[in-house]
Design an enzyme around this catalytic site. Sequence first.
Site, PDB file in Angstrom:
ATOM      1  NE  ARG A 121      57.578-176.476 -44.472  1.00 46.03           N
ATOM      2  CZ  ARG A 121      57.887-176.864 -45.706  1.00 46.03           C
ATOM      3  NH1 ARG A 121      58.060-175.988 -46.672  1.00 46.03           N
ATOM      4  NH2 ARG A 121      58.018-178.142 -45.959  1.00 46.03           N
ATOM      5  CE  LYS A 143      43.029-170.938 -27.175  1.00 47.76           C
ATOM      6  NZ  LYS A 143      42.015-171.452 -26.234  1.00 47.76           N
ATOM      7  CD  GLU A 185      31.738-165.766 -25.506  1.00 48.87           C
ATOM      8  OE1 GLU A 185      32.469-165.750 -24.491  1.00 48.87           O
ATOM      9  OE2 GLU A 185      31.316-166.824 -26.032  1.00 48.87           O
ATOM     10  CE  LYS A 227      40.401-164.343 -26.502  1.00 48.28           C
ATOM     11  NZ  LYS A 227      39.817-165.183 -27.507  1.00 48.28           N
ATOM     12  CD  GLU A 237      43.012-172.089 -22.584  1.00 52.82           C
ATOM     13  OE1 GLU A 237      42.747-171.686 -23.726  1.00 52.82           O
ATOM     14  OE2 GLU A 237      42.235-172.776 -21.910  1.00 52.82           O
ATOM     15  NE  ARG A 241      43.709-167.488 -25.280  1.00 50.34           N
ATOM     16  CZ  ARG A 241      44.127-167.313 -26.516  1.00 50.34           C
ATOM     17  NH1 ARG A 241      45.418-167.211 -26.773  1.00 50.34           N
ATOM     18  NH2 ARG A 241      43.276-167.250 -27.520  1.00 50.34           N
ATOM     19  CG  ASN A 245      37.910-171.958 -20.863  1.00 51.18           C
ATOM     20  OD1 ASN A 245      37.588-171.623 -21.999  1.00 51.18           O
ATOM     21  ND2 ASN A 245      39.048-172.568 -20.595  1.00 51.18           N
ATOM     22  CG  HIS A 248      32.979-170.835 -22.403  1.00 54.37           C
ATOM     23  ND1 HIS A 248      32.652-169.619 -21.852  1.00 54.37           N
ATOM     24  CD2 HIS A 248      33.003-170.632 -23.745  1.00 54.37           C
ATOM     25  CE1 HIS A 248      32.519-168.716 -22.820  1.00 54.37           C
ATOM     26  NE2 HIS A 248      32.718-169.311 -23.982  1.00 54.37           N
ATOM     27  CG  HIS A 252      32.408-176.131 -24.073  1.00 58.37           C
ATOM     28  ND1 HIS A 252      33.683-175.870 -23.622  1.00 58.37           N
ATOM     29  CD2 HIS A 252      32.135-175.166 -24.987  1.00 58.37           C
ATOM     30  CE1 HIS A 252      34.157-174.789 -24.252  1.00 58.37           C
ATOM     31  NE2 HIS A 252      33.235-174.344 -25.082  1.00 58.37           N
ATOM     32  CG  HIS A 268      29.338-170.401 -27.971  1.00 62.86           C
ATOM     33  ND1 HIS A 268      29.815-171.483 -27.265  1.00 62.86           N
ATOM     34  CD2 HIS A 268      30.113-169.349 -27.613  1.00 62.86           C
ATOM     35  CE1 HIS A 268      30.840-171.097 -26.526  1.00 62.86           C
ATOM     36  NE2 HIS A 268      31.045-169.800 -26.721  1.00 62.86           N
TER      37      HIS A 268
HETATM   38  N1  LIG Z   1      39.647-168.661 -32.149  1.00 63.47           N
HETATM   39  C1  LIG Z   1      39.084-168.369 -31.002  1.00 63.47           C
HETATM   40  O1  LIG Z   1      39.730-167.948 -30.043  1.00 63.47           O
HETATM   41  C2  LIG Z   1      37.604-168.547 -30.870  1.00 63.47           C
HETATM   42  C3  LIG Z   1      36.931-168.011 -29.770  1.00 63.47           C
HETATM   43  C4  LIG Z   1      35.543-168.132 -29.704  1.00 63.47           C
HETATM   44  C5  LIG Z   1      34.862-168.795 -30.725  1.00 63.47           C
HETATM   45  N2  LIG Z   1      35.546-169.313 -31.775  1.00 63.47           N
HETATM   46  C6  LIG Z   1      34.838-169.988 -32.876  1.00 63.47           C
HETATM   47  O2  LIG Z   1      34.002-169.038 -33.504  1.00 63.47           O
HETATM   48  C7  LIG Z   1      32.903-169.729 -34.100  1.00 63.47           C
HETATM   49  C8  LIG Z   1      31.629-168.973 -33.773  1.00 63.47           C
HETATM   50  O3  LIG Z   1      31.730-167.667 -34.301  1.00 63.47           O
HETATM   51  P1  LIG Z   1      30.441-166.831 -34.717  1.00 63.47           P
HETATM   52  O4  LIG Z   1      29.492-166.803 -33.592  1.00 63.47           O
HETATM   53  O5  LIG Z   1      30.933-165.572 -35.299  1.00 63.47           O
HETATM   54  O6  LIG Z   1      29.742-167.781 -35.802  1.00 63.47           O
HETATM   55  P2  LIG Z   1      29.655-167.759 -37.391  1.00 63.47           P
HETATM   56  O7  LIG Z   1      30.942-167.413 -38.010  1.00 63.47           O
HETATM   57  O8  LIG Z   1      29.037-169.047 -37.772  1.00 63.47           O
HETATM   58  O9  LIG Z   1      28.614-166.573 -37.681  1.00 63.47           O
HETATM   59  C9  LIG Z   1      27.293-166.678 -37.181  1.00 63.47           C
HETATM   60  C10 LIG Z   1      26.260-166.469 -38.296  1.00 63.47           C
HETATM   61  O10 LIG Z   1      26.238-165.101 -38.668  1.00 63.47           O
HETATM   62  C11 LIG Z   1      26.366-164.962 -40.093  1.00 63.47           C
HETATM   63  N3  LIG Z   1      27.039-163.676 -40.269  1.00 63.47           N
HETATM   64  C12 LIG Z   1      28.325-163.368 -39.969  1.00 63.47           C
HETATM   65  N4  LIG Z   1      28.514-162.046 -40.069  1.00 63.47           N
HETATM   66  C13 LIG Z   1      27.345-161.502 -40.466  1.00 63.47           C
HETATM   67  C14 LIG Z   1      26.919-160.171 -40.721  1.00 63.47           C
HETATM   68  N5  LIG Z   1      27.721-159.126 -40.543  1.00 63.47           N
HETATM   69  N6  LIG Z   1      25.649-159.987 -41.142  1.00 63.47           N
HETATM   70  C15 LIG Z   1      24.802-161.045 -41.261  1.00 63.47           C
HETATM   71  N7  LIG Z   1      25.137-162.303 -40.994  1.00 63.47           N
HETATM   72  C16 LIG Z   1      26.401-162.536 -40.599  1.00 63.47           C
HETATM   73  C17 LIG Z   1      27.091-166.197 -40.527  1.00 63.47           C
HETATM   74  O11 LIG Z   1      26.796-166.510 -41.871  1.00 63.47           O
HETATM   75  C18 LIG Z   1      26.539-167.239 -39.565  1.00 63.47           C
HETATM   76  O12 LIG Z   1      25.308-167.725 -40.036  1.00 63.47           O
HETATM   77  C19 LIG Z   1      32.934-171.146 -33.577  1.00 63.47           C
HETATM   78  O13 LIG Z   1      33.402-171.997 -34.586  1.00 63.47           O
HETATM   79  C20 LIG Z   1      33.932-171.083 -32.426  1.00 63.47           C
HETATM   80  O14 LIG Z   1      34.611-172.299 -32.240  1.00 63.47           O
HETATM   81  C21 LIG Z   1      36.892-169.187 -31.865  1.00 63.47           C
HETATM   82 ZN   LIG Z   2      32.474-168.466 -25.893  1.00 62.57          ZN
END
Ligand SMILES: NC(=O)c1ccc[n+]([C@@H]2O[C@H](COP(=O)([O-])OP(=O)(O)OC[C@H]3O[C@@H](n4cnc5c(N)ncnc54)[C@H](O)[C@@H]3O)[C@@H](O)[C@H]2O)c1
Ligand SMILES: [Zn+2]
Length: 365
Positions: A121, A143, A185, A227, A237, A241, A245, A248, A252, A268
């Site tokens: 929990r 999130k 971003e 942010k 949101e 917030r 988007n 986006h 998307h 992305h």
């Molecule tokens: N929670 C939120 O508010 C929020 C906001 C935006 C995006 N997201 C989520 O975040 C995700 C995308 O995040 P991301 O772009 O970080 O993708 P990711 O976590 O997949 O990382 C991108 C790539 O970089 C590699 N990597 C990570 N750190 C590294 C480093 N220091 N050196 C070498 N390689 C490295 C990973 O193995 C991966 O292949 C999506 O799932 C999205 O939905 C969440």
């Molecule tokens: Zn984004």
Amino acid sequence: MATVELKLPHHQYRIEIEPGLLDKLGDRVKAVAPHARAGLFVDAAILQSHGVAAAASLRKAGYDPLVHGVPSGEGNKHLGTVSELYGLLVDRKLERKSPLISLGGGVMGDTIGFVASTYLRGVPFIQCPTTLLSMVDASVGGKVGVNLPQGKNLVGSFYQPMLVAIDTDTLRTLPPRELRCGLAECVKHGVIRDPSLFAWISENLDAILALDSGALVELVRWNVQIKANVVMADEKETGERAHLNYGHTFAHAIEALQEYGAEMSYHHGEAVSLGMVAATRLAMSHGLCDGSLLDKLIALLDRIGLPTKANDLPDTAKLMDSMMLDKKVASGRIRFVLPTRMGEVQIINNVPDALVAKAWDTLRA
Ligand SMILES: NC(=O)c1ccc[n+]([C@@H]2O[C@H](COP(=O)([O-])OP(=O)(O)OC[C@H]3O[C@@H](n4cnc5c(N)ncnc54)[C@H](O)[C@@H]3O)[C@@H](O)[C@H]2O)c1
Ligand SMILES: [Zn+2]
């Protein structure tokens, strides 16, 4: 070290930004979540390059850590992974007060955050983001969640961490394409909230792309602050917030068609880059802003190396259908976040379809 405080009515924590911070991770974690055990979950791709140092630091601070590599990539952000990790936590006897630490990009943060929010929990959660996108976006705001076969991020919750520890040195191993995606971003934050950030990115772009330590700390601090301000004003949101988007809704639609096999491969941040251009054109044709914003936006995105036009997009009709399926479409009307001038956006929900279609068409020109 740069610090941003995130203060919410029910919880307050720090986001710390410093080159080399992973070497001090143990002491930082101990300050917010002291316990004999800890779980360190690391994106398997960076287990050697960054996980080993983080684990050593935890041991030095007196933790007996469970260190576990989690397979990389969006394809592993699902309930199967979550379920495996629950099993591991039970087997290795992690307890109510054992902090769980995610080391990796947004995929790790979202997945481990969801595990932390539900295991027993809820146990203390610490984020160590290692992509620019996760530093300035995914790790801020609480999130957490995973994907279902039916769509992205369909299961999750709001769960704030005890600490976000950002070691900007981890960006040195990040593929340049991922760095550029994170910059999309950052540009977004400039357009929706802060003309001086937009100008600063433009002036300091060479230093940023060369991974200059001072430039990276300032870039991350500034964007995290923006942010954080948005999240502090509207954690769940229900209002502003949604400004995050910007770009986006278009992005998307592109990403969804890609998942269904369309022949393009935008990451992305690249889809967001195209989306910001389309949204800004839409704002112009809707009479909300003039062309100078678009010119500045395209010039900066081009310099970063992000796409501002695309000749491989599917038909506009397909893209329009894809937009309507987005989970954020409220009762059949798409809510667009459109800029009115640099640093300001509005949410508009009565945009004629013809103008939206034209915005898609002009991306191909
Ligand atoms: N929670 C939120 O508010 C929020 C906001 C935006 C995006 N997201 C989520 O975040 C995700 C995308 O995040 P991301 O772009 O970080 O993708 P990711 O976590 O997949 O990382 C991108 C790539 O970089 C590699 N990597 C990570 N750190 C590294 C480093 N220091 N050196 C070498 N390689 C490295 C990973 O193995 C991966 O292949 C999506 O799932 C999205 O939905 C969440
Ligand atoms: Zn984004």
